[in-house]
Scaffold this motif. Structure first.
Motif, PDB file in Angstrom:
ATOM      1  N   LEU A  55      44.527  43.405  43.797  1.00 36.38           N
ATOM      2  CA  LEU A  55      44.261  44.881  44.321  1.00 36.38           C
ATOM      3  C   LEU A  55      44.340  46.036  42.983  1.00 36.38           C
ATOM      4  CD1 LEU A  55      45.890  44.889  47.747  1.00 36.38           C
ATOM      5  CD2 LEU A  55      43.309  45.199  47.146  1.00 36.38           C
ATOM      6  N   ALA A  56      45.433  45.933  42.246  1.00 37.29           N
ATOM      7  CA  ALA A  56      45.742  46.954  41.243  1.00 37.29           C
ATOM      8  C   ALA A  56      44.780  46.794  40.246  1.00 37.29           C
ATOM      9  CB  ALA A  56      47.025  46.517  40.672  1.00 37.29           C
ATOM     10  N   SER A  57      44.126  45.733  39.841  1.00 32.73           N
ATOM     11  CA  SER A  57      43.036  45.723  38.966  1.00 32.73           C
ATOM     12  C   SER A  57      41.881  45.965  39.331  1.00 32.73           C
ATOM     13  CB  SER A  57      42.536  43.926  38.692  1.00 32.73           C
ATOM     14  OG  SER A  57      41.748  43.868  37.805  1.00 32.73           O
ATOM     15  N   ALA A  58      41.544  46.041  40.756  1.00 30.47           N
ATOM     16  CA  ALA A  58      40.204  46.760  41.158  1.00 30.47           C
ATOM     17  C   ALA A  58      40.438  48.207  41.397  1.00 30.47           C
ATOM     18  CB  ALA A  58      40.100  46.049  42.607  1.00 30.47           C
ATOM     19  N   LEU A  59      41.549  48.773  41.437  1.00 34.03           N
ATOM     20  CA  LEU A  59      41.725  50.094  41.385  1.00 34.03           C
ATOM     21  C   LEU A  59      42.074  50.360  40.282  1.00 34.03           C
ATOM     22  CD1 LEU A  59      43.692  50.072  45.068  1.00 34.03           C
ATOM     23  CD2 LEU A  59      41.423  50.959  44.754  1.00 34.03           C
ATOM     24  N   ASP A  60      41.963  49.881  39.080  1.00 31.22           N
ATOM     25  CA  ASP A  60      42.433  50.657  37.656  1.00 31.22           C
ATOM     26  C   ASP A  60      43.845  50.879  37.548  1.00 31.22           C
ATOM     27  OD1 ASP A  60      39.900  50.147  36.494  1.00 31.22           O
ATOM     28  OD2 ASP A  60      39.325  51.964  37.233  1.00 31.22           O
TER      29      ASP A  60
END
Length: 199
Positions: A55-60
């Motif tokens: 999730l963190a990766s997808a949300l930058d």
């Protein structure tokens, strides 16, 4: 509800909303079922580290373990970078939305592409800057390069787009408005004007 994880759940939801992503869109980007994202945001499930990273990766976003003493400083810096909203000229705002849409499409189609992370970071760094309309054609050219690379599966174009985006970021950051632009941004009324009239 688990109090310890409530803040993480809140930050994830706020970040998704700030990026104007639906839970379904985030689901496609992160590879996590939409129902699971809903439970994570409601803090009604035990959040797994692998889900948090996706999730963190997808949300930058970046996940970091920091010394407890540094938390107040980091929260202050984070607040400054996220609360500062930059109002772009309408044409720039529209082009930035199109650019983000093109990058999201890539994230969904080829999420493991190595060039994608660099491109996302370069684009995120530009979003925090005030962009003059003189850079509109440059933004459009970068978006066209991204869309062309996706249509042709020629991923070298993404490296070119990332280099162009970084160069553009530097140009925007060092851009000096003309005298006319500076005076146009000057307020029509100030307290100094009032004091001169009273004298």
């Amino acid at each position: 509800m688990k109090y310890e994880t409530q803040e993480i759940a809140d930050r994830l939801r706020e970040s998704r909303e700030a990026k104007q992503l639906s839970q379904r869109e985030l689901s496609r980007l992160a590879g996590i079922p939409q129902a699971q994202i809903s439970r994570i945001e409601a803090n009604s499930v035990d959040l797994r580290l692998s889900s948090l990273i996706a999730l963190a990766s997808a949300l930058d976003l970046e996940i970091a373990l920091v010394p407890r003493k540094a938390v107040p400083a980091i929260k202050s810096i984070t607040r400054q970078t996220t609360e500062r909203t930059v109002v772009q000229p309408p044409s720039i705002g529209k082009e930035m939305q199109q650019l983000q849409k093109a990058i999201r499409a890539l994230q969904i189609d080829v999420p493991t592409l190595p060039q994608l992370d660099e491109l996302r970071k370069a684009t995120a760094s530009i979003q925090r800057l005030q962009i003059d309309t003189r850079f509109l054609d440059n933004l459009r050219a970068v978006r066209n390069t991204i869309e062309r690379a996706q249509k042709t599966d020629h991923w070298k174009g993404l490296s070119d787009a990332t280099k162009s985006m970084k160069a553009l970021r530097n140009q925007i950051a060092h851009f000096e408005p003309t005298t006319e632009q500076r005076s146009a941004n000057r307020p029509a009324y100030s307290l100094d004007d009032e004091e001169e009239e009273d004298a």
